[in-house]
Design a protein around this motif. Structure first.
Motif, mmCIF file in Angstrom:
data_model
loop_
_atom_site.group_PDB
_atom_site.id
_atom_site.type_symbol
_atom_site.label_atom_id
_atom_site.label_comp_id
_atom_site.label_asym_id
_atom_site.label_seq_id
_atom_site.Cartn_x
_atom_site.Cartn_y
_atom_site.Cartn_z
ATOM 1 N N HIS A 9 0.032 -13.615 -5.718
ATOM 2 C CA HIS A 9 -0.593 -13.828 -7.022
ATOM 3 C C HIS A 9 -1.872 -14.612 -6.782
ATOM 4 O O HIS A 9 -1.842 -15.833 -6.660
ATOM 5 C CB HIS A 9 0.348 -14.588 -7.956
ATOM 6 C CG HIS A 9 1.558 -13.812 -8.355
ATOM 7 N ND1 HIS A 9 2.571 -14.341 -9.114
ATOM 8 C CD2 HIS A 9 1.933 -12.525 -8.113
ATOM 9 C CE1 HIS A 9 3.506 -13.421 -9.310
ATOM 10 N NE2 HIS A 9 3.150 -12.323 -8.717
ATOM 11 N N MET A 13 -2.192 -10.433 -10.098
ATOM 12 C CA MET A 13 -0.995 -10.118 -9.302
ATOM 13 C C MET A 13 -1.284 -9.091 -8.204
ATOM 14 O O MET A 13 -0.471 -8.196 -7.925
ATOM 15 C CB MET A 13 0.110 -9.604 -10.231
ATOM 16 C CG MET A 13 0.594 -10.662 -11.221
ATOM 17 S SD MET A 13 1.823 -10.020 -12.404
ATOM 18 C CE MET A 13 3.122 -9.471 -11.295
ATOM 19 N N THR A 14 -2.422 -9.220 -7.578
ATOM 20 C CA THR A 14 -2.943 -8.201 -6.660
ATOM 21 C C THR A 14 -2.036 -7.940 -5.454
ATOM 22 O O THR A 14 -1.739 -6.795 -5.118
ATOM 23 C CB THR A 14 -4.344 -8.628 -6.210
ATOM 24 O OG1 THR A 14 -5.080 -9.011 -7.378
ATOM 25 C CG2 THR A 14 -5.068 -7.507 -5.490
ATOM 26 N N GLU A 74 1.111 -8.595 -5.121
ATOM 27 C CA GLU A 74 2.374 -7.984 -5.561
ATOM 28 C C GLU A 74 2.181 -6.502 -5.887
ATOM 29 O O GLU A 74 3.014 -5.672 -5.534
ATOM 30 C CB GLU A 74 2.942 -8.729 -6.775
ATOM 31 C CG GLU A 74 4.242 -8.098 -7.259
ATOM 32 C CD GLU A 74 5.025 -8.941 -8.263
ATOM 33 O OE1 GLU A 74 4.830 -10.161 -8.317
ATOM 34 O OE2 GLU A 74 5.846 -8.348 -8.982
ATOM 35 N N PHE A 75 1.080 -6.162 -6.558
ATOM 36 C CA PHE A 75 0.810 -4.747 -6.856
ATOM 37 C C PHE A 75 0.723 -3.933 -5.559
ATOM 38 O O PHE A 75 1.270 -2.832 -5.474
ATOM 39 C CB PHE A 75 -0.499 -4.601 -7.649
ATOM 40 C CG PHE A 75 -0.332 -4.697 -9.147
ATOM 41 C CD1 PHE A 75 0.344 -5.757 -9.721
ATOM 42 C CD2 PHE A 75 -0.856 -3.728 -9.993
ATOM 43 C CE1 PHE A 75 0.498 -5.855 -11.104
ATOM 44 C CE2 PHE A 75 -0.705 -3.813 -11.371
ATOM 45 C CZ PHE A 75 -0.029 -4.869 -11.920
ATOM 46 N N LEU A 104 4.269 -3.502 -4.160
ATOM 47 C CA LEU A 104 5.083 -2.584 -4.962
ATOM 48 C C LEU A 104 4.639 -1.138 -4.763
ATOM 49 O O LEU A 104 5.460 -0.245 -4.561
ATOM 50 C CB LEU A 104 4.993 -2.955 -6.447
ATOM 51 C CG LEU A 104 5.631 -4.280 -6.862
ATOM 52 C CD1 LEU A 104 5.323 -4.580 -8.333
ATOM 53 C CD2 LEU A 104 7.139 -4.257 -6.644
#
Lengths: 308, 308
Positions: free
Chosen positions: B151, B170-171, B173-174, B177
């Motif tokens: 984050h 939230m780069t 995490e993106f 995912l």
């Protein structure tokens, strides 16, 4: 018994649906192989999967088959090269990819090509299956049509229902990833819809689409600060994402009239609510467009005449 | 042997790092409990985890402890209420949350409060741990500072190194995912960095941040159309996301001077490359800022004077 005129297959990544059509495209029978999508077919034995679902139809009616969806992708039965936009149903009818069904029948499967276009950013976009659905919906020139889903498609329609250009938004996949595998899901409680939280999220997403990876963090802080109860956070996030999809897609031009929504009813209602927050009218298109598109493609390709 | 003056704990979600500081904040020793973050502590027995890592320091030096990070969250040892922005180190020094370490010692742990601010969109944003790092970096008024990570935090600095406002993206995490659980990862081959693909992605993200869920789909079509080999797709996607983060964050104002990058070297280099694509200069801040911030907090709170 009369002979059927066409068998249509809607064969996607996850599911397979087959239909037996009679004169004028009337639907005689429907069979669904839930979970029978192309990724679930062992060793890519598509002929076996097809035979298992509707081999009796093929034997009895000896009519041609038309298939659309991911079955025409590189992971499918055989790759049907993309058509470039703008593309009409008549264009596609001349480019159906014939594949012999094999195994004791001379029946032919005709795969509908997917579409390709180049966006203003110079990047390719692609669709497989939605083009058939769009043509089946026979939309008027100037319409903007949204097909919500794991990968939502926005399409802009020209003369003769040509698909002028389109855009994919990975909205459904983002929602699934963030809620099932990410930190945002940890504060959430699922199963209780909240129209108010959805609308609040949609408003936020419409304004905050330019900083999406920041904007979605509100689905965490709203929980931490107890602005929203855990049961309302899923729809708050859903609203943010769908709002951001709409806010972003509108950057390439506001729709002339009501936006056409094409797809599953519950999801279309969700999108209609988000468009309403944006002050934009929508109209729902009947969901059986894929079969109509396939019938029209078979008709224009001269497949449905005399099937004996 | 001299007595130490302060024990500092950088106790986050995933990791725990303890340091023993002498006069003037000199680092005498460092111990790391990899994977010893708050989520890994069984039954929230934080006193036991602390004692296991540095009980000998506490017994021998009988000095106070200062902790920052998620240890002060609701899932941590005890919740340290958020300070509202703008917030200076001096503000936080008056709001340290004292917690008795217990178990045969009268040592006290002082938890640094996290920060809270309200964005232009009316939504809360929060940080825990980064505020200490930012104060330790003692940035000049007017600086914009980025702390890349799962984050990422963007912070704007005012007089007396106050944190005026900040934004979470939230780069990281993106990226995790999308590559680990999503469809984009399926075409990718990992492990071979590509600066060119990263720069190409960053350019795309800087322009396409307004339609992020569409823009990232280019990481699929670039693979499908063989515009990029599978080995270059991970950095292409990383570039898109970091570019989109920067493009989005700049909506709230262009930085006055070079952007300060604070954090792990490899990630800071990646961000510096993306800022370069945007035509913005950056400067790297030495990474030991957290410990300096904790020492300063202890000093201002009067904890480091005489520890006997």
């Amino acid at each position: 018994m009369d002979r059927a005129r066409l068998i249509t297959l809607d064969w996607g990544t996850s599911n397979l649906r087959a239909r037996l059509l009679g004169d004028g495209g009337a639907v005689w029978q429907t069979r669904v192989s839930a979970g029978g999508g192309i990724l679930a077919v062992p060793e890519r034995r598509f002929a076996d999967a097809l035979s298992a679902l509707c081999g009796d139809w093929i034997d009895e009616h000896r009519c041609p088959l038309v298939a659309s969806g991911m079955i025409g992708s590189r992971q499918g039965w055989q790759e049907a090269p993309y058509l470039d936009c703008p593309a009409t149903l008549a264009d596609a009818a001349t480019r159906l990819l014939p594949v012999a069904v094999g195994a004791g029948t001379d029946a032919m499967l005709h795969i509908v090509p997917g579409l390709r276009c180049v966006g203003a950013d110079g990047q390719y976009d692609v669709m497989r299956g939605e083009e058939t659905q769009l043509w089946g919906a026979a939309l008027a020139a100037g319409r903007c049509c949204v097909l919500p889903g794991t990968h939502s498609k926005w399409a802009w329609v020209g003369a003769r229902s040509a698909i002028e250009r389109f855009q994919t938004h990975m909205t459904g996949e983002f929602y699934a990833l963030l809620t099932q595998h990410g930190i945002l899901g940890k504060l959430m409680q699922f199963g209780m819809p909240s129209a108010a939280a959805f609308a609040q999220g949609a408003q936020l997403g419409l304004q905050g689409h330019g900083t999406l990876m920041h904007t979605v963090f509100a689905a965490r802080t709203a929980g931490l600060m107890e602005r929203l109860p855990p049961a309302e956070l899923p729809d708050f996030l859903s609203g943010i994402l769908i709002g951001a999809e709409i806010g972003g897609a509108l950057l390439s031009g506001a729709p002339a009239g009501p936006v056409a929504l094409l797809g599953e009813a519950v999801l279309c209602e969700r999108y209609a609510a988000a468009f309403a927050v944006a002050g934009l009218p929508t109209s729902r298109v009947d969901d059986d467009a894929t079969t109509r598109g396939q019938w029209q493609l078979g008709l224009q390709a001269g497949l449905t005449g005399d099937s004996r």
